[in-house]
Design an enzyme around this catalytic site. Structure first.
Site, mmCIF file in Angstrom:
data_model
loop_
_atom_site.group_PDB
_atom_site.id
_atom_site.type_symbol
_atom_site.label_atom_id
_atom_site.label_comp_id
_atom_site.label_asym_id
_atom_site.label_seq_id
_atom_site.Cartn_x
_atom_site.Cartn_y
_atom_site.Cartn_z
ATOM 1 N N LYS A 55 1.149 -1.373 -0.350
ATOM 2 C CA LYS A 55 -0.443 0.410 -0.109
ATOM 3 C C LYS A 55 0.329 1.089 -0.121
ATOM 4 C CE LYS A 55 -4.220 -2.558 -0.663
ATOM 5 N NZ LYS A 55 -3.633 -3.671 -0.144
ATOM 6 N N TYR A 270 -12.981 -13.445 2.434
ATOM 7 C CA TYR A 270 -12.629 -12.483 2.572
ATOM 8 C C TYR A 270 -11.932 -12.980 3.905
ATOM 9 C CZ TYR A 270 -10.030 -8.268 3.214
ATOM 10 O OH TYR A 270 -9.131 -7.006 3.515
ATOM 11 N N TYR A 296 -4.020 -12.439 2.070
ATOM 12 C CA TYR A 296 -3.427 -11.807 0.779
ATOM 13 C C TYR A 296 -2.891 -13.063 0.561
ATOM 14 C CZ TYR A 296 -6.301 -7.904 1.636
ATOM 15 O OH TYR A 296 -6.969 -6.577 1.987
HETATM 16 C C1 LIG Z 1 -4.374 -5.318 -0.022
HETATM 17 C C2 LIG Z 1 -3.060 -5.153 0.157
HETATM 18 C C3 LIG Z 1 -3.570 -6.967 -1.189
HETATM 19 C C4 LIG Z 1 -4.141 -6.305 -2.290
HETATM 20 O O1 LIG Z 1 -4.165 -5.817 -3.086
HETATM 21 P P1 LIG Z 1 -5.471 -4.885 -4.044
HETATM 22 O O2 LIG Z 1 -4.668 -3.198 -5.005
HETATM 23 O O3 LIG Z 1 -6.330 -3.972 -2.761
HETATM 24 O O4 LIG Z 1 -4.956 -6.234 -4.626
HETATM 25 C C5 LIG Z 1 -2.653 -7.939 -1.769
HETATM 26 N N1 LIG Z 1 -1.446 -8.063 0.190
HETATM 27 C C6 LIG Z 1 -1.391 -7.213 1.041
HETATM 28 C C7 LIG Z 1 -0.495 -7.971 2.017
HETATM 29 C C8 LIG Z 1 -2.540 -6.431 1.370
HETATM 30 O O5 LIG Z 1 -2.652 -5.681 2.353
#
Ligand SMILES: *Cc1c(COP(=O)(O)O)cnc(C)c1O
Length: 337
Positions: A55, A270, A296
């Site tokens: 992010k 999720y 994720y």
């Molecule tokens: C937000 C996030 C993702 C996914 O990214 P998106 O752009 O929301 O698809 C993947 N891994 C981590 C650790 C995240 O925080």
């Protein structure tokens, strides 16, 4: 002759949050275990600010836009254990902005670690004001109302979307595509696949838009959906990739085949752990000493492992997995392991 790829993003305001490029590393032990495939990781978990993670790439452009607009406060939304919320709080602290985050209890976990440890502990330490909403609440509607109230009291508010995945935020991953391509060229390596998780879609969309703007084929990029269904992830990511591409090259059109989403790892939803996720997290930790997050990276890496095991790749293929960070999530999911 320069081998650095050509992607000019200087028209966009950017507030630097990273130290520099993140490394690409070859996973020798895991590649040997896997057999005929060379596995590499791009370490987007290795950033100094606020515990780091993907992010921050988006936040460089989001904060750039916020500061250009004269904002003094940033408001955003996320799930209770949102990495985006934590890193928005960290970026805001660095830039001297106030930060409010609207967190919803959408994930069906109510133990103390999930509700208060991990990212939530860090959100508090980073000085963000947390709005705690139930799972069914509309976080963005709440955030918009809150932003209006703050504006009435004289504040200049910048509202960032879920996951920071606006077209401007996604530019961070277009920039990452250029960084990655430059590193690969310099090392004389060409990746047959780039694998990553897809949540709100901006990371995937930004990579695809960046590759297309550099005249590269985005078909090597395959993301595993962890938030929404395959169908809705595909539609959302296509839209975001198109919007991000248009920012860089106003007349460009995304080819329909440009976005590839691989289904099968989301499980019951999720943030809900799967056995494949647990196995992937343990395997990468115990063979390479690298830590994936449970929401994720763990699920996406499980998908990549499954593809490798089912011989989806030709012998000798080189696959690059994007490690997106999210380590604090492991502490929140203690009871899942
Ligand atoms: C937000 C996030 C993702 C996914 O990214 P998106 O752009 O929301 O698809 C993947 N891994 C981590 C650790 C995240 O925080």
């Amino acid at each position: 002759m320069s081998i650095a790829p050509d992607l000019d993003l200087t028209a966009f305001s950017r507030y630097r949050l990273m130290e520099g490029p993140t490394p690409i590393q070859h996973l020798g032990r895991l590649s040997k275990l896997a057999g005929n495939v060379d596995i590499y990781v791009k370490r987007d978990d290795l950033m100094g600010l606020g515990g780091g993670g993907s992010k921050l790439r988006k936040l460089e452009f989001l904060l750039g836009e916020a500061l250009a607009q004269g904002a003094d406060t940033i408001v955003t939304v996320g799930a209770r254990q949102s990495n985006h919320a934590r890193l928005t709080a960290a970026a805001a602290a660095r830039a001297g902005l106030a930060c409010e985050i609207v967190l919803t209890r959408t994930v069906p976990r109510d133990d103390n670690d999930y509700l208060h440890n991990g990212n939530v502990l860090l959100d508090q330490l980073l000085g963000a004001r947390i709005h705690d909403l139930p799972g069914h609440a509309d976080a963005m509607a709440f955030a918009q109302h809150r932003a209006e109230d703050l504006r009435k009291s004289g504040r200049k508010v910048y509202l960032a979307p879920l996951g920071g995945s606006s077209a401007v935020g996604n530019l961070g991953y277009a920039a990452c595509a250029a960084e990655l391509l430059g590193q690969a060229r310099e090392a004389g390596v060409s990746f047959d696949r780039i694998a990553l998780p897809n949540g709100s879609g901006g990371t995937h969309a930004g990579l695809v838009a960046g590759l297309l703007s550099m005249g590269e084929d985005p078909a090597r990029v395959v993301a595993y959906n962890v938030l929404a269904t395959h169908e809705s992830t595909l539609a959302n990511t296509r839209l975001k990739a198109q919007q991000t591409l248009e920012l860089i090259q106003p007349a460009a059109i995304l080819p329909i085949s440009g976005v590839i989403v691989a289904d099968g790892q989301r499980g019951d939803g999720y943030g809900i752990p799967t056995d494949a996720m647990r196995e992937a997290v343990r395997l990468l930790a115990s063979t390479e000493g690298l830590l994936l997050d449970p929401v994720y990276g763990g699920k996406a890496f499980a998908g990549l492992l499954q593809d490798i095991r089912s011989q989806a790749f030709a012998p000798g293929s080189k696959v690059l997995f994007l490690m997106t960070g999210g380590l604090p999530g492991l502490y929140a999911y203690r009871s899942a392991f």
